[in-house]
Design a protein around this motif. Structure first.
Motif, PDB file in Angstrom:
ATOM      1  N   LYS A  45       0.327  49.056  30.805  1.00 13.12           N
ATOM      2  CA  LYS A  45      -1.261  48.394  29.941  1.00 13.12           C
ATOM      3  C   LYS A  45      -0.305  48.192  28.485  1.00 13.12           C
ATOM      4  N   THR A  46       0.611  48.638  27.994  1.00 19.28           N
ATOM      5  CA  THR A  46       0.667  48.328  26.729  1.00 19.28           C
ATOM      6  C   THR A  46       1.740  46.719  26.952  1.00 19.28           C
ATOM      7  N   GLU A  47       2.470  46.498  27.973  1.00 17.45           N
ATOM      8  CA  GLU A  47       3.155  45.314  28.284  1.00 17.45           C
ATOM      9  C   GLU A  47       2.015  44.048  28.359  1.00 17.45           C
ATOM     10  N   ARG A  48       0.638  44.123  29.252  1.00 15.72           N
ATOM     11  CA  ARG A  48      -0.322  43.227  28.889  1.00 15.72           C
ATOM     12  C   ARG A  48      -0.837  42.961  28.066  1.00 15.72           C
ATOM     13  N   ARG A  49      -0.756  43.710  26.762  1.00 13.94           N
ATOM     14  CA  ARG A  49      -1.645  44.127  26.128  1.00 13.94           C
ATOM     15  C   ARG A  49      -0.609  43.317  25.510  1.00 13.94           C
ATOM     16  N   GLN A  50       0.677  43.451  24.690  1.00 12.05           N
ATOM     17  CA  GLN A  50       1.935  43.017  24.241  1.00 12.05           C
ATOM     18  C   GLN A  50       1.319  41.595  24.690  1.00 12.05           C
ATOM     19  N   LYS A  51       1.139  40.904  25.660  1.00 12.16           N
ATOM     20  CA  LYS A  51       1.902  39.106  26.022  1.00 12.16           C
ATOM     21  C   LYS A  51       0.114  38.815  25.512  1.00 12.16           C
ATOM     22  N   ALA A  52      -0.635  39.637  25.448  1.00 10.50           N
ATOM     23  CA  ALA A  52      -2.172  39.023  25.523  1.00 10.50           C
ATOM     24  C   ALA A  52      -2.254  38.660  23.815  1.00 10.50           C
ATOM     25  N   ILE A  53      -1.672  39.930  23.297  1.00 11.41           N
ATOM     26  CA  ILE A  53      -1.420  39.265  21.692  1.00 11.41           C
ATOM     27  C   ILE A  53      -1.018  38.427  21.576  1.00 11.41           C
ATOM     28  N   ILE A  54       0.691  38.034  22.202  1.00  9.20           N
ATOM     29  CA  ILE A  54       1.341  36.730  22.109  1.00  9.20           C
ATOM     30  C   ILE A  54       0.404  35.376  22.140  1.00  9.20           C
ATOM     31  N   ARG A  55      -0.749  36.072  23.654  1.00  9.00           N
ATOM     32  CA  ARG A  55      -0.810  34.104  24.218  1.00  9.00           C
ATOM     33  C   ARG A  55      -2.203  34.048  23.330  1.00  9.00           C
ATOM     34  N   LYS A  56      -2.950  34.974  22.616  1.00  5.89           N
ATOM     35  CA  LYS A  56      -3.896  34.759  21.649  1.00  5.89           C
ATOM     36  C   LYS A  56      -3.085  33.842  20.725  1.00  5.89           C
ATOM     37  N   GLU A  57      -2.109  34.643  19.954  1.00  5.66           N
ATOM     38  CA  GLU A  57      -1.029  34.329  18.881  1.00  5.66           C
ATOM     39  C   GLU A  57      -0.791  32.601  18.462  1.00  5.66           C
ATOM     40  N   ARG A  58      -0.454  32.467  20.363  1.00 11.89           N
ATOM     41  CA  ARG A  58      -0.043  30.491  20.159  1.00 11.89           C
ATOM     42  C   ARG A  58      -1.046  29.818  20.912  1.00 11.89           C
ATOM     43  N   LYS A  59      -1.930  30.487  21.246  1.00 10.37           N
ATOM     44  CA  LYS A  59      -3.690  30.059  21.511  1.00 10.37           C
ATOM     45  C   LYS A  59      -4.439  29.063  19.675  1.00 10.37           C
ATOM     46  N   ALA A  60      -3.900  30.090  18.850  1.00  9.05           N
ATOM     47  CA  ALA A  60      -4.534  30.219  17.171  1.00  9.05           C
ATOM     48  C   ALA A  60      -3.409  29.495  17.328  1.00  9.05           C
ATOM     49  N   GLU A  61      -2.317  29.075  17.429  1.00 16.37           N
ATOM     50  CA  GLU A  61      -1.153  28.435  16.517  1.00 16.37           C
ATOM     51  C   GLU A  61      -1.501  26.801  17.090  1.00 16.37           C
ATOM     52  N   LYS A  62      -1.848  26.970  18.021  1.00 12.96           N
ATOM     53  CA  LYS A  62      -2.042  25.524  18.567  1.00 12.96           C
ATOM     54  C   LYS A  62      -3.082  23.990  18.206  1.00 12.96           C
ATOM     55  N   LEU A  63      -4.004  25.681  18.713  1.00 10.10           N
ATOM     56  CA  LEU A  63      -5.970  25.430  17.713  1.00 10.10           C
ATOM     57  C   LEU A  63      -5.883  24.776  16.019  1.00 10.10           C
ATOM     58  N   ALA A  64      -4.988  25.405  15.765  1.00 12.17           N
ATOM     59  CA  ALA A  64      -4.529  25.158  13.807  1.00 12.17           C
ATOM     60  C   ALA A  64      -4.354  24.422  14.413  1.00 12.17           C
TER      61      ALA A  64
END
Length: 71
Positions: A45-64
């Motif tokens: 669960k912790t690995e999934r959460r970490q990957k989700a956080i990274i994915r969310k950050e990359r998406k926000a960065e790409k959108l910006a």
């Protein structure tokens, strides 16, 4: 281990290959190897959460970057 021996000197190689393939299929070695290739461990669960956080950050960065027109 599957072993196939030549029945006589005149036996064609195609027959030997055919008998070998049949013995391999009947032994189940191939099916077992294929099933082990597809099996993968569940991630924690912790690995999934970490990957989700990274994915969310990359998406926000790409959108910006897209908003600024930088791409």
């Amino acid at each position: 281990m599957v072993q196939v021996t030549r029945k006589d000197e005149k036996e064609a190689n195609e027959n030997i290959i055919r008998r070998f393939n049949r013995k391999v299929l009947q032994s189940g070695i191939l099916a077992e190897a294929k099933s082990s290739m597809r099996f993968s461990k569940d991630i924690s669960k912790t690995e999934r959460r970490q990957k989700a956080i990274i994915r969310k950050e990359r998406k926000a960065e790409k959108l910006a970057k897209a908003r600024l027109g930088l791409r």
